[in-house]
Design a protein around this motif. Structure first.
Motif, PDB file in Angstrom:
ATOM      1  N   THR B  83      11.844 -19.342  -9.943  1.00 32.37           N
ATOM      2  CA  THR B  83      12.630 -18.422 -10.758  1.00 32.37           C
ATOM      3  C   THR B  83      12.596 -18.850 -12.225  1.00 32.37           C
ATOM      4  O   THR B  83      12.399 -18.039 -13.126  1.00 32.37           O
ATOM      5  CB  THR B  83      14.077 -18.393 -10.250  1.00 32.37           C
ATOM      6  N   ALA B  84      12.755 -20.180 -12.458  1.00 30.69           N
ATOM      7  CA  ALA B  84      12.839 -20.665 -13.834  1.00 30.69           C
ATOM      8  C   ALA B  84      11.521 -20.493 -14.576  1.00 30.69           C
ATOM      9  O   ALA B  84      11.511 -20.220 -15.782  1.00 30.69           O
ATOM     10  CB  ALA B  84      13.255 -22.133 -13.829  1.00 30.69           C
ATOM     11  N   ILE B  85      10.379 -20.623 -13.867  1.00 30.30           N
ATOM     12  CA  ILE B  85       9.083 -20.445 -14.546  1.00 30.30           C
ATOM     13  C   ILE B  85       8.975 -19.020 -15.082  1.00 30.30           C
ATOM     14  O   ILE B  85       8.566 -18.792 -16.223  1.00 30.30           O
ATOM     15  CB  ILE B  85       7.916 -20.751 -13.581  1.00 30.30           C
ATOM     16  N   VAL B  86       9.367 -18.043 -14.251  1.00 32.15           N
ATOM     17  CA  VAL B  86       9.240 -16.646 -14.662  1.00 32.15           C
ATOM     18  C   VAL B  86      10.205 -16.334 -15.808  1.00 32.15           C
ATOM     19  O   VAL B  86       9.841 -15.660 -16.784  1.00 32.15           O
ATOM     20  CB  VAL B  86       9.466 -15.716 -13.453  1.00 32.15           C
ATOM     21  N   VAL B  87      11.445 -16.869 -15.708  1.00 35.79           N
ATOM     22  CA  VAL B  87      12.394 -16.656 -16.800  1.00 35.79           C
ATOM     23  C   VAL B  87      11.869 -17.320 -18.083  1.00 35.79           C
ATOM     24  O   VAL B  87      11.987 -16.775 -19.179  1.00 35.79           O
ATOM     25  CB  VAL B  87      13.790 -17.184 -16.408  1.00 35.79           C
ATOM     26  N   GLY B  88      11.240 -18.503 -17.918  1.00 37.69           N
ATOM     27  CA  GLY B  88      10.705 -19.210 -19.081  1.00 37.69           C
ATOM     28  C   GLY B  88       9.627 -18.431 -19.798  1.00 37.69           C
ATOM     29  O   GLY B  88       9.596 -18.404 -21.039  1.00 37.69           O
ATOM     30  N   VAL B  89       8.753 -17.761 -19.046  1.00 35.93           N
ATOM     31  CA  VAL B  89       7.688 -17.013 -19.720  1.00 35.93           C
ATOM     32  C   VAL B  89       8.267 -15.780 -20.410  1.00 35.93           C
ATOM     33  O   VAL B  89       7.796 -15.386 -21.490  1.00 35.93           O
ATOM     34  CB  VAL B  89       6.523 -16.679 -18.757  1.00 35.93           C
TER      35      VAL B  89
END
Lengths: 179, 120
Positions: B83-89
């Motif tokens: 989840t955090a990777i997608v929010v980060g991008v």
């Protein structure tokens, strides 16, 4: 054997991170950042998180690098003949102090891969998902089961964030998109 | 010291790369470099999560339908990291769009030059 691969990757990741920080040319920094992301993706895969490794390879090394390259294609690269960034002593001191504080907590953490670490051995949480996810959701991959079924609303919220970010990007760049 | 690094190497990498990312965010004058620093910081935190879920000699959290096997790594930190990777991008995309806009308005991405221009 596998530890040595992991150590080598860890050294690679640290070196590329430092080089990214020090290079003044943004294009070189972006290329090194791509290499860093790829090293990180391999490291996640070695730590038995193949889903995270794939996502990092596609999004960290792929999409983020592409977005950064598109940005510098539309803006500027710093000119001049210095290759290295000028070191900011105050920022270095602040970050060094943070690293020391975090570093002091290392002896308190369980060793990497310790099967008795609370996060792995706590039966009521980790054990529940591992033993019941197939019966509850019909998915063998527990990561997918948690992501799409148990925590489906979280993933829906994540999709909302992505949608909001897309709209925000279009609003900020509106002239270019419409013309 | 050596033993500590050998057993907790992933956490040591996390601390070092996180501090490097923070340094780039504070110390680099270029706005694009600051976004790169943010991404360094983020992926270091992801490494912390993934390393905390790891079991030596285990297998990825793919449990066959008849059960059994194992030991398995903990799937929960992996989920939050995905989840955090997608929010980060998403965060990176908005930040870079703002940077393109700033460059269009002010013609520079240098922090100190921007400060001079906006103070006038």
């Amino acid at each position: 054997m596998i530890e040595y691969v992991a150590y080598a990757l860890a050294v690679f990741v640290v070196l590329t991170a430092v080089a990214t920080a020090l290079l003044r040319d943004v294009l070189a920094a972006i290329v090194l950042f791509g290499a860093y992301s790829l090293g990180m993706a391999l490291l996640y895969t070695l730590l038995l998180a193949p889903d995270v490794g794939l996502t990092e390879a596609v999004i960290g090394a792929g999409v983020t690098t592409l977005l950064l390259l598109l940005t510098i294609a539309r803006t500027v690269r710093p000119s001049g003949d210095r290759t290295a960034e000028r070191v900011d002593p105050r920022a270095l001191f602040a970050c060094g102090a943070l690293a020391v504080v975090f570093g002091l907590t290392l002896p308190g953490l369980p060793a990497v891969g310790d099967p008795n670490a609370p996060i792995v051995s706590y039966e009521a949480v980790t054990g529940y998902y591992l033993s019941n996810s197939y019966a509850d959701t019909g998915v063998e991959n527990t990561v997918t089961a948690v992501l799409a079924a148990y925590r489906g609303f979280d993933t829906f919220g994540e999709a909302t964030v992505v949608f909001g970010a897309g709209v925000a990007t279009l609003v900020v760049l509106r002239r270019e998109v419409l013309t | 010291m050596i033993e500590l690094l050998a057993t907790r190497w992933a956490y040591a990498v996390f601390v070092f790369v996180m501090a490097t990312g923070l340094y780039v965010m504070i110390g680099s004058p270029n706005l694009v470099k600051k976004v790169i620093g943010l991404n360094l910081f983020q992926s270091a935190v992801f490494l912390f999560f993934v390393a905390s879920a790891y079991v030596a000699g285990g297998s990825p959290a793919i449990v066959p339908s008849e059960g059994g096997g194992g030991p398995y790594v903990s799937p929960l930190p992996h989920v939050i990291v995905l989840t955090a990777i997608v929010v980060g991008v998403s965060l990176t995309a908005v930040a870079l769009a703002l940077i393109v806009r700033i460059h269009r308005e002010y013609g520079t991405l240098d922090e100190s030059v921007l400060r001079e221009v906006t103070d006038e």
